[in-house]
Write a protein that holds these residues in place. Structure first.
Motif, short mmCIF file in Angstrom:
data_model
loop_
_atom_site.label_atom_id
_atom_site.label_comp_id
_atom_site.label_asym_id
_atom_site.label_seq_id
_atom_site.Cartn_x
_atom_site.Cartn_y
_atom_site.Cartn_z
N ILE A 1 -10.09 12.87 -13.41
CA ILE A 1 -8.70 12.95 -13.89
C ILE A 1 -8.01 14.17 -13.29
CG2 ILE A 1 -7.27 13.34 -15.94
CD1 ILE A 1 -9.35 11.70 -17.53
N TYR A 2 -8.72 15.29 -13.23
CA TYR A 2 -8.14 16.52 -12.67
C TYR A 2 -7.73 16.34 -11.22
CZ TYR A 2 -7.89 21.40 -11.15
OH TYR A 2 -7.47 22.59 -10.63
N ILE A 3 -8.59 15.72 -10.42
CA ILE A 3 -8.29 15.49 -9.01
C ILE A 3 -7.10 14.56 -8.86
CG2 ILE A 3 -9.16 14.44 -6.89
CD1 ILE A 3 -11.95 15.47 -7.68
N CYS A 4 -7.04 13.52 -9.70
CA CYS A 4 -5.91 12.59 -9.66
C CYS A 4 -4.60 13.29 -9.96
CB CYS A 4 -6.12 11.46 -10.66
SG CYS A 4 -7.28 10.20 -10.10
N LEU A 5 -4.61 14.15 -10.97
CA LEU A 5 -3.39 14.87 -11.33
C LEU A 5 -2.96 15.84 -10.24
CD1 LEU A 5 -4.06 15.63 -15.11
CD2 LEU A 5 -2.60 13.85 -14.13
N LEU A 6 -3.92 16.47 -9.56
CA LEU A 6 -3.59 17.34 -8.44
C LEU A 6 -2.94 16.55 -7.32
CD1 LEU A 6 -6.61 19.81 -7.98
CD2 LEU A 6 -4.29 20.34 -8.75
N TYR A 7 -3.50 15.39 -7.02
CA TYR A 7 -2.96 14.55 -5.95
C TYR A 7 -1.56 14.06 -6.31
CZ TYR A 7 -2.32 10.56 -2.86
OH TYR A 7 -1.82 9.68 -1.96
N THR A 8 -1.38 13.64 -7.57
CA THR A 8 -0.08 13.15 -8.01
C THR A 8 0.97 14.26 -7.93
OG1 THR A 8 -1.12 11.57 -9.51
CG2 THR A 8 1.18 12.11 -9.93
N SER A 9 0.58 15.46 -8.32
CA SER A 9 1.50 16.59 -8.28
C SER A 9 1.90 16.93 -6.85
CB SER A 9 0.87 17.82 -8.94
OG SER A 9 1.71 18.93 -8.86
N ASP A 10 0.92 16.92 -5.94
CA ASP A 10 1.20 17.22 -4.53
C ASP A 10 2.11 16.16 -3.92
OD1 ASP A 10 -0.35 19.44 -4.71
OD2 ASP A 10 -2.13 18.53 -3.82
N ALA A 11 1.87 14.88 -4.30
CA ALA A 11 2.68 13.79 -3.76
C ALA A 11 4.12 13.90 -4.25
CB ALA A 11 2.10 12.44 -4.18
N ALA A 12 4.30 14.34 -5.50
CA ALA A 12 5.64 14.48 -6.06
C ALA A 12 6.39 15.63 -5.41
CB ALA A 12 5.57 14.69 -7.57
N ASP A 13 5.64 16.66 -4.96
CA ASP A 13 6.28 17.83 -4.36
C ASP A 13 6.68 17.60 -2.90
OD1 ASP A 13 5.95 19.19 -6.69
OD2 ASP A 13 4.10 20.17 -6.10
#
Length: 246
Positions: free
Chosen positions: A233-245
């Protein structure tokens, strides 16, 4: 943010909550009236109200959802471990993963009509101010719900978290899954960026919800299994955050 934009957001939020309240009351009343129906059918009928709320959210506030990993959902019971950021995830997951039993505060069952309808959705109600009793209740009633064929949705953080930070995970969900020999299904989402906790206003955008590969509970302790789910879950949230930025 300009004054015009804030006024527009406020108007949209008030309009959304007006419809939200009507849908909740009507669907809760229908659930209470038809409580004699078999549970899978009753939940299908009742959670149609959840679906209407999500549609109304998209129409009024322009908040959509994109789901990936649906192929990972097992046909039978499982324990879903998800991060918890918003009121949104409770309505979405009960509808999307049905038949599903949710972990919730016992006090919610005391709310007239709405609380009664929650009771008929076969939740696992806990006393949050008594962790030991809550753990015993989750283990006892969780086994029963899984034997009935339900999926169990658990937020192992214990409460709504900050969208920018993932909290620590409790291992009760993994303990239930291991005892019942059912898989764990990790789920990650960023709903808190759009349906912000403790805020009236809504932010337009697309909520991203990712469903991970099943975690086999045959080997590993509940704590180890929990950490595997949390890491994913942590890795997914990091990836989602980076994609949004980007």
């Amino acid at each position: 943010m300009s004054l015009f934009v804030r006024i527009r957001q406020l108007f949209r939020a008030l309009l959304f909550y007006a419809g939200f309240g009507i849908i909740v009351v009507v669907s809760s009343f229908i659930c209470c009236v038809f409580a004699f129906l078999p549970f899978p059918l009753l939940q299908r009928i009742t959670t149609y109200g959840n679906r209407l709320i999500l549609c109304w959210l998209w129409v009024v506030c322009n908040i959509d959802v994109k789901v990936t990993g649906e192929e990972n959902i097992p046909d039978g019971p499982c324990v879903i471990l998800s991060n918890h950021q918003s009121t949104w995830d409770g309505f979405f997951m009960q509808w999307f993963f049905q038949p599903a039993s949710m972990i919730l505060k016992r006090e919610l069952l005391w709310i007239p009509i709405f609380g009664w309808s929650l009771y008929f959705m076969r939740p696992i109600a806990i006393e949050r101010n008594n962790p030991a009793a809550a753990f015993r209740s989750i283990l006892k009633h969780g086994q029963r719900r899984l034997m009935e064929g339900n999926r169990i949705v658990i937020y192992p953080e214990g409460t709504r978290g900050n969208p920018e930070k993932l909290g620590g995970f409790k291992s009760s969900g993994a303990a239930i899954a291991k005892e019942a020999s059912v898989p764990i299904l990790p789920v990650a989402h960023d709903a808190g960026k759009y349906w912000v906790h403790q805020s009236l206003l809504k932010r337009s955008g697309t909520i991203r919800l990712q469903i991970g590969p099943q975690i086999d509970t045959a080997s590993g302790s509940p704590r180890d299994l929990t950490e595997r789910a949390r890491k994913w879950i942590y890795i997914c949230l990091l990836y989602t955050s980076d994609a949004a930025d980007d």
